[in-house]
Scaffold this motif. Structure first.
Motif, PDB file in Angstrom:
ATOM      1  N   VAL A 129       0.862  -1.159  -0.087  1.00  0.00           N
ATOM      2  CA  VAL A 129       0.065  -0.028   0.017  1.00  0.00           C
ATOM      3  C   VAL A 129       0.909   1.447   0.013  1.00  0.00           C
ATOM      4  O   VAL A 129       0.625   2.189  -0.758  1.00  0.00           O
ATOM      5  N   LEU A 130       2.049   1.359   0.864  1.00  0.00           N
ATOM      6  CA  LEU A 130       3.080   2.486   0.574  1.00  0.00           C
ATOM      7  C   LEU A 130       3.522   2.421  -0.531  1.00  0.00           C
ATOM      8  O   LEU A 130       3.687   3.808  -1.178  1.00  0.00           O
ATOM      9  N   HIS A 131       3.678   1.550  -0.981  1.00  0.00           N
ATOM     10  CA  HIS A 131       4.545   1.367  -2.575  1.00  0.00           C
ATOM     11  C   HIS A 131       3.738   1.815  -3.521  1.00  0.00           C
ATOM     12  O   HIS A 131       3.784   2.751  -4.507  1.00  0.00           O
ATOM     13  N   VAL A 132       2.180   1.662  -3.505  1.00  0.00           N
ATOM     14  CA  VAL A 132       1.409   2.274  -4.671  1.00  0.00           C
ATOM     15  C   VAL A 132       1.375   3.588  -4.284  1.00  0.00           C
ATOM     16  O   VAL A 132       1.339   4.361  -4.871  1.00  0.00           O
ATOM     17  N   ALA A 133       1.335   4.241  -2.863  1.00  0.00           N
ATOM     18  CA  ALA A 133       1.199   5.440  -2.650  1.00  0.00           C
ATOM     19  C   ALA A 133       2.333   6.100  -3.197  1.00  0.00           C
ATOM     20  O   ALA A 133       2.239   7.255  -3.892  1.00  0.00           O
ATOM     21  N   GLY A 134       3.390   5.760  -3.099  1.00  0.00           N
ATOM     22  CA  GLY A 134       4.906   6.434  -3.548  1.00  0.00           C
ATOM     23  C   GLY A 134       4.640   6.393  -4.998  1.00  0.00           C
ATOM     24  O   GLY A 134       5.207   7.438  -5.568  1.00  0.00           O
ATOM     25  N   ASN A 135       4.304   5.199  -5.583  1.00  0.00           N
ATOM     26  CA  ASN A 135       4.104   5.483  -7.059  1.00  0.00           C
ATOM     27  C   ASN A 135       3.304   6.614  -7.750  1.00  0.00           C
ATOM     28  O   ASN A 135       3.547   7.262  -8.619  1.00  0.00           O
ATOM     29  N   LEU A 136       2.090   6.769  -6.866  1.00  0.00           N
ATOM     30  CA  LEU A 136       1.279   7.998  -7.157  1.00  0.00           C
ATOM     31  C   LEU A 136       1.789   9.354  -7.522  1.00  0.00           C
ATOM     32  O   LEU A 136       1.414  10.267  -8.126  1.00  0.00           O
ATOM     33  N   THR A 137       2.947   9.317  -6.707  1.00  0.00           N
ATOM     34  CA  THR A 137       3.788  10.915  -6.719  1.00  0.00           C
ATOM     35  C   THR A 137       4.186  10.928  -8.174  1.00  0.00           C
ATOM     36  O   THR A 137       4.625  12.095  -8.461  1.00  0.00           O
ATOM     37  N   LEU A 138       4.532  10.005  -8.948  1.00  0.00           N
ATOM     38  CA  LEU A 138       4.809  10.106 -10.176  1.00  0.00           C
ATOM     39  C   LEU A 138       3.884  11.098 -10.971  1.00  0.00           C
ATOM     40  O   LEU A 138       4.287  11.636 -12.005  1.00  0.00           O
ATOM     41  N   GLY A 161      -3.919   0.746  -8.742  1.00  0.00           N
ATOM     42  CA  GLY A 161      -2.829   1.644  -8.470  1.00  0.00           C
ATOM     43  C   GLY A 161      -1.719   1.618  -9.089  1.00  0.00           C
ATOM     44  O   GLY A 161      -0.814   2.271  -9.618  1.00  0.00           O
ATOM     45  N   PHE A 162      -1.073   0.184  -9.046  1.00  0.00           N
ATOM     46  CA  PHE A 162       0.171  -0.431  -9.602  1.00  0.00           C
ATOM     47  C   PHE A 162       0.199  -0.353 -11.034  1.00  0.00           C
ATOM     48  O   PHE A 162       1.081   0.204 -11.969  1.00  0.00           O
ATOM     49  N   ALA A 163      -1.040  -0.512 -11.816  1.00  0.00           N
ATOM     50  CA  ALA A 163      -1.248  -0.564 -13.378  1.00  0.00           C
ATOM     51  C   ALA A 163      -1.236   0.852 -13.840  1.00  0.00           C
ATOM     52  O   ALA A 163      -1.131   1.003 -15.039  1.00  0.00           O
ATOM     53  N   ALA A 164      -1.647   1.640 -13.109  1.00  0.00           N
ATOM     54  CA  ALA A 164      -1.711   3.174 -13.494  1.00  0.00           C
ATOM     55  C   ALA A 164      -0.584   3.667 -14.035  1.00  0.00           C
ATOM     56  O   ALA A 164      -0.613   4.383 -15.006  1.00  0.00           O
ATOM     57  N   VAL A 165       0.462   3.437 -13.385  1.00  0.00           N
ATOM     58  CA  VAL A 165       1.852   3.967 -13.924  1.00  0.00           C
ATOM     59  C   VAL A 165       2.200   3.460 -15.278  1.00  0.00           C
ATOM     60  O   VAL A 165       2.477   4.120 -16.147  1.00  0.00           O
ATOM     61  N   PRO A 166       2.214   2.034 -15.613  1.00  0.00           N
ATOM     62  CA  PRO A 166       2.385   1.559 -16.891  1.00  0.00           C
ATOM     63  C   PRO A 166       1.549   2.101 -17.866  1.00  0.00           C
ATOM     64  O   PRO A 166       1.951   2.350 -18.849  1.00  0.00           O
ATOM     65  N   VAL A 167       0.420   1.936 -17.557  1.00  0.00           N
ATOM     66  CA  VAL A 167      -0.582   2.443 -18.581  1.00  0.00           C
ATOM     67  C   VAL A 167      -0.421   3.816 -19.011  1.00  0.00           C
ATOM     68  O   VAL A 167      -0.523   4.491 -20.076  1.00  0.00           O
TER      69      VAL A 167
END
Ligand code: HEM
Length: 207
Positions: free
Chosen positions: A19-28, A193-199
């Motif tokens: 959950v923390l990693h997804v939140a960190g990824n969303l800062t992208l 949340g994880f798929a959002a970045v590569p998409v």
């Protein structure tokens, strides 16, 4: 029973980190300054970063070791002719969890070499997390690997969160049906949340 509890507790620790990693990824999605700033802030607290890494590695090892040990006991207890034929849906689900877990582990090894160490990244620049992610996921083939991992993780969480609640005795039969939507919702949110970045990278939103 102890081993089931170990799988559940280590799984819940891994889930918290996810959950923390997804939140960190969303800062992208806030651009390079915010994403790189977040990564730099983590590195300015090396004691916490390494404590989290060691905790994460320990939780992964306990999780895998307890699952492997439970699988061995299960195989030994089954009659010989049934050793390769799961006879009910929970045996099939357990086998799916083990296969999915092994694939996720392989993904994590690839992912660390790709985006943390940079050994499998052709344009890796230490500290430039935003640029590394965008350059690293631009290829649709690599983006597909990340999207596949996100989907696999969602499925793993869906079954895992449910099983953890049962192992820890937190699932009274009457409340079971009411909690199902929450487990499905949380698992879907993590996968999305994880798929959002590569998409976002392959569609050109993040560039
Ligand atoms: C699908 C989209 C994902 C993206 C865009 C992504 C992105 C990243 C990035 C950029 C880093 C390096 C961070 C840094 O150097 O500061 C990282 C580290 C890491 N990621 Fe992911 N990740 C994704 C999915 C996953 C999944 C599904 C898992 C686990 C199942 C995972 C596990 C890890 C681990 C273990 C690290 C190392 C953390 C550390 O010790 O610094 N990632 N990820």
């Amino acid at each position: 029973m102890v081993r089931k509890a170990l799988v559940a507790v280590s799984g819940l620790a891994l889930w918290t980190w996810i959950v923390l990693h997804v939140a960190g990824n969303l800062t992208l999605f806030s651009g390079p300054a915010v994403a790189d700033g977040y990564a730099a802030a983590l590195r300015r607290a090396p004691a916490w970063l390494w404590a989290a890494r060691v905790g994460l590695a320990a939780a992964m090892m306990v999780h895998v070791a307890a699952v492997v040990s439970l699988a061995r006991t299960g195989r030994a207890a089954r009659p010989r002719h049934a050793a390769h034929a799961p006879d009910d849906t929970s045996a099939l689900a357990a086998r799916g969890m083990r296969l999915g877990g092994a694939l996720l582990l392989a993904f994590v090894v690839y992912h660390l070499l790709h985006l943390t160490v940079g050994a499998l990244h052709p344009h890796f620049e230490p500290g430039h997390v935003y640029a590394n992610v965008v350059a690293g996921l631009r290829s649709p083939r690599i983006a597909a690997v990340y999207i596949g991992a996100a989907a696999l993780l969602g499925l793993h969480l869906l079954h895992g969160l449910w099983a953890a609640a049962r192992s820890l005795g937190l699932r009274p039969a009457t409340a079971a049906r009411r909690r199902r939507p929450a487990v499905v919702g949380v698992s879907l949110a993590v996968a999305a949340g994880f798929a959002a970045v590569p998409v976002a990278v392959v569609t050109g939103w993040l560039r």
